[in-house]
Design a protein around this motif. Structure first.
Motif, PDB file in Angstrom:
ATOM      1  N   LEU A   1       8.144  53.316  49.798  1.00  0.00           N
ATOM      2  CA  LEU A   1       8.500  53.700  51.170  1.00  0.00           C
ATOM      3  C   LEU A   1      10.021  53.815  51.304  1.00  0.00           C
ATOM      4  O   LEU A   1      10.534  54.774  51.885  1.00  0.00           O
ATOM      5  N   PHE A   2      10.759  52.851  50.737  1.00  0.00           N
ATOM      6  CA  PHE A   2      12.223  52.901  50.767  1.00  0.00           C
ATOM      7  C   PHE A   2      12.742  54.144  50.048  1.00  0.00           C
ATOM      8  O   PHE A   2      13.653  54.804  50.535  1.00  0.00           O
ATOM      9  N   GLU A   3      12.168  54.451  48.887  1.00  0.00           N
ATOM     10  CA  GLU A   3      12.635  55.603  48.115  1.00  0.00           C
ATOM     11  C   GLU A   3      12.322  56.919  48.821  1.00  0.00           C
ATOM     12  O   GLU A   3      13.158  57.827  48.843  1.00  0.00           O
ATOM     13  N   LEU A   4      11.126  57.027  49.402  1.00  0.00           N
ATOM     14  CA  LEU A   4      10.733  58.262  50.092  1.00  0.00           C
ATOM     15  C   LEU A   4      11.613  58.544  51.301  1.00  0.00           C
ATOM     16  O   LEU A   4      11.851  59.694  51.658  1.00  0.00           O
ATOM     17  N   THR A   5      12.110  57.499  51.941  1.00  0.00           N
ATOM     18  CA  THR A   5      12.930  57.654  53.141  1.00  0.00           C
ATOM     19  C   THR A   5      14.418  57.508  52.847  1.00  0.00           C
ATOM     20  O   THR A   5      15.234  57.479  53.763  1.00  0.00           O
ATOM     21  N   ASN A   6      14.751  57.378  51.554  1.00  0.00           N
ATOM     22  CA  ASN A   6      16.141  57.164  51.103  1.00  0.00           C
ATOM     23  C   ASN A   6      16.753  55.881  51.630  1.00  0.00           C
ATOM     24  O   ASN A   6      17.974  55.727  51.627  1.00  0.00           O
ATOM     25  N   MET A   7      15.934  54.959  52.088  1.00  0.00           N
ATOM     26  CA  MET A   7      16.442  53.678  52.579  1.00  0.00           C
ATOM     27  C   MET A   7      16.942  52.801  51.433  1.00  0.00           C
ATOM     28  O   MET A   7      17.693  51.862  51.661  1.00  0.00           O
ATOM     29  N   ASP A   8      16.505  53.122  50.216  1.00  0.00           N
ATOM     30  CA  ASP A   8      17.006  52.359  49.064  1.00  0.00           C
ATOM     31  C   ASP A   8      18.497  52.627  48.847  1.00  0.00           C
ATOM     32  O   ASP A   8      19.180  51.867  48.169  1.00  0.00           O
ATOM     33  N   LYS A   9      19.017  53.699  49.468  1.00  0.00           N
ATOM     34  CA  LYS A   9      20.460  53.993  49.398  1.00  0.00           C
ATOM     35  C   LYS A   9      21.227  53.244  50.494  1.00  0.00           C
ATOM     36  O   LYS A   9      22.414  53.013  50.384  1.00  0.00           O
ATOM     37  N   ILE A  10      20.531  52.898  51.561  1.00  0.00           N
ATOM     38  CA  ILE A  10      21.148  52.230  52.709  1.00  0.00           C
ATOM     39  C   ILE A  10      21.200  50.718  52.497  1.00  0.00           C
ATOM     40  O   ILE A  10      22.227  50.090  52.688  1.00  0.00           O
TER      41      ILE A  10
END
Length: 108
Positions: A81-90
């Motif tokens: 979920l983090f990777e799909l929403t690019n939250m892993d960058k945040i």
């Protein structure tokens, strides 16, 4: 002297039902005054978009209070979920709480 790190252990589902309580916890933390909030996801089994929204809101709220938000021990579903929403960058994400503690010790 204020406490450096506040660890919050989340468990079960982080969704619309539980995100309200999570937001209230974040508000209390700002009042206590810490430098870093570590969200431990080890016991979180599922997170949906409202849980993710609560995380983003917590991130913004804490940053406005000059408090860093970091996350550790996410499972595969949450990581995807983090990777799909690019939250892993945040978000700064650590594999375990121990890994976070090692980085914290090396900074001091």
């Amino acid at each position: 002297m204020r406490e450096e790190v506040k660890v919050i252990k989340l468990s079960g589902n982080l969704n619309s039902t539980t995100s309200q309580e999570f937001r209230q916890n974040i508000t209390k933390i700002i009042e206590v005054g810490v430098k870093i909030v570590l969200l431990d996801f080890q016991d979180v089994t599922f997170m949906d978009s409202s849980g993710l929204g609560a995380l983003v809101l917590a991130f913004k709220t804490l940053r406005a209070a000059d408090i860093q938000l970091v996350i550790c021990s996410i499972n595969e579903q949450v990581r995807i979920l983090f990777e799909l929403t690019n939250m892993d960058k945040i978000f700064e994400i650590f594999p375990t709480q121990e890994a976070f503690n090692q980085v914290l010790v090396s900074k001091n």
